[in-house]
Design an enzyme around this catalytic site. Sequence first.
Site, PDB file in Angstrom:
ATOM      1  N   ASP A  52      12.806 -38.730  53.352  1.00 15.36           N
ATOM      2  CA  ASP A  52      13.400 -39.613  52.346  1.00 15.36           C
ATOM      3  C   ASP A  52      14.799 -40.084  52.743  1.00 15.36           C
ATOM      4  O   ASP A  52      15.589 -39.319  53.304  1.00 15.36           O
ATOM      5  CB  ASP A  52      13.503 -38.807  51.041  1.00 15.36           C
ATOM      6  CG  ASP A  52      14.115 -39.602  49.914  1.00 15.36           C
ATOM      7  OD1 ASP A  52      13.430 -40.491  49.394  1.00 15.36           O
ATOM      8  OD2 ASP A  52      15.288 -39.336  49.561  1.00 15.36           O
ATOM      9  N   GLU A  93      11.569 -42.967  56.088  1.00 13.43           N
ATOM     10  CA  GLU A  93      11.838 -44.024  55.112  1.00 13.43           C
ATOM     11  C   GLU A  93      13.183 -44.674  55.418  1.00 13.43           C
ATOM     12  O   GLU A  93      14.225 -44.059  55.259  1.00 13.43           O
ATOM     13  CB  GLU A  93      11.879 -43.462  53.688  1.00 13.43           C
ATOM     14  CG  GLU A  93      11.894 -44.571  52.656  1.00 13.43           C
ATOM     15  CD  GLU A  93      12.803 -44.344  51.461  1.00 13.43           C
ATOM     16  OE1 GLU A  93      13.731 -43.524  51.540  1.00 13.43           O
ATOM     17  OE2 GLU A  93      12.589 -45.032  50.452  1.00 13.43           O
TER      18      GLU A  93
END
Length: 601
Positions: free
Chosen positions: A242, A315
Amino acid sequence: MAHLFKLIVTLLCLGLQCGLGQAAAVDLESASSSSSSEATRDWWQVAQFYQIYPRSFKDSNGDGIGDLQGIISKLDYLKDLGVTATWLSPIYTSPMADFGYDIADFFDIQAEYGTLKDFDELIAAANERGLKIILDFVPNHSSDENVWFEKSVRREKGYEDYYVWHDGYLNATTGQREPPSNWLQAFRGSAWEWNEQRAQYYLHQFAVKQPDLNYRNPAVVAQMKRVLTYWLDRGVAGFRIDAVPWCFEVVPDAQGRYPDEPLSGYTDDPDDSSYLKHIYTQDLPETVDMVYQWRQLLDDHKRIHGGDTRVLMVETYSGLDYVMEFYGNRTTKGAQIPFNFQFIVGGEGDKNNTQLNAVGFVKIINSWLSQMPAGQTANWVMGNHDQRRVGSRYGEDRIDLMNMLQMFLPGVSITYQGEELGMTDLDISWEDTRDPAACNSNENIYEQFTRDPARTPFQWSSEQNAGFSSNSTTWLPINPNYLTVNVETESAANTSHLKLYKLLVQLRQSKTLQYGATRCAAVNDNVVAIKRSLSGQPTYVLVANVLGTSVSGVDVASVLYASGSYKITLLNPQAQAAVGDSVTLSSLSLPPYAALIVESV
Ligand code: NOJ
């Protein structure tokens, strides 16, 4: 969000290859296929990935919130869909300020989702079906309710510098204390929050309840590696990482000062994170090296414990040059799958991609394929839990077309839950709004920021609550279109988004689509044409009219060098034809939004 805006601007500056209206064909044979041969393809290179947002997938215990037992009960659905691996948005203990992206305990499961025992059961049940489980790894920040943060607040030995702390400055004129720099959080407002107990500011690049971990502290680096090992030992096949670009910030100068970031000029709203150019807080080179270290850890784990390759998905909405660095370099391996968000952000200022024409589509495709380092594998992400759904961005008429494109392009395909059904966004009232990105704004502007519309519960059937939950209410409202857009109804229909999706997954298993070369062209403003070919195998051509006007007499054959006879293998309803129909690629007529995949006869 700001990072999205930044990338759009970056793309505008890239000067991509095809000019408007040109019949530009680009042969991407070498760029698009990995250097590994068919025999040496690893599992992930030919996999079908699927993102589960656990809170909204399936509720097993009737509390209106999805959970692990719910996922276990639907593994057969995933298997039937043709999924190989599924990545789960965070399931760790969390006060849910950012729905699991604020982790209070990186080593345990959120009680409303289940227990570690449920998790082990999930891994075992998935393995039995040949499915792999990938977890979301959130390295940039924890929750302020994490014991590490509490210890850091108390300056306990070993935890003093676990987070990024600073005294700030006293304004001589006003006598007020001010933050150390002008840095902004992604969810509006200052990235610095005063902590009374420690009497210092801490950095939080996301919500106030998400303090940034300090990657300049080797103890933090080691701790986060422990997190990875812990879940690898429990049997996960890899991680989606993330908010990667945020991990490192610039070091303060000799006086301990953090530099202010310059104004971007993109917006006048001083609370919006795109107000600043994030040159000191995002995309630092140290972050890329950190990902390389994580890859090493995964490879070491496989070497020691055996089993299949563990994968990393990164990401990042950064500029393409930076994104490509995550793949690794000549000497060091990086992530196998730095997410390709070009179909989300590559609309050249058309934020919702609604007006994107064929030239725009081809630019998006070629931007990735032409910049990807040799020997790497492409990937295609059409949506996720942070973005508007495909049908709400590209328009409902282009739902099948987008799924066809995603499955037809070379490399890894990643689907967000519900896109196989053609689920669309639900407008959520201010009262029902839950997303911190929206809640940090106000009733008048929250719709610009909210991510709730794409997070509504999965639509399983036409029963109460779409078969998602037996509770009287659900954590976000159900989209009323569940009566027709659901697994049960779409499975029973002769044609549906779901049925076509499954056929596409099957076609994607063909040798040509898995290993073949790619040639991609915008034939005119309307028509995207892609040829996939492999010696000794049938050639496939995808032809899609991406606009709302009809075209006729379109010569796809000469642009793609696709001679010979072709018949239709798969199509969307807009094509108004039938499987098995012969087509003349040198003179095609296509109704609005028609998409066909044809096979050489
Ligand atoms: C990206 C995640 O996808 C998003 O949902 C989250 O809010 C931020 N990172 C912060 O963790």
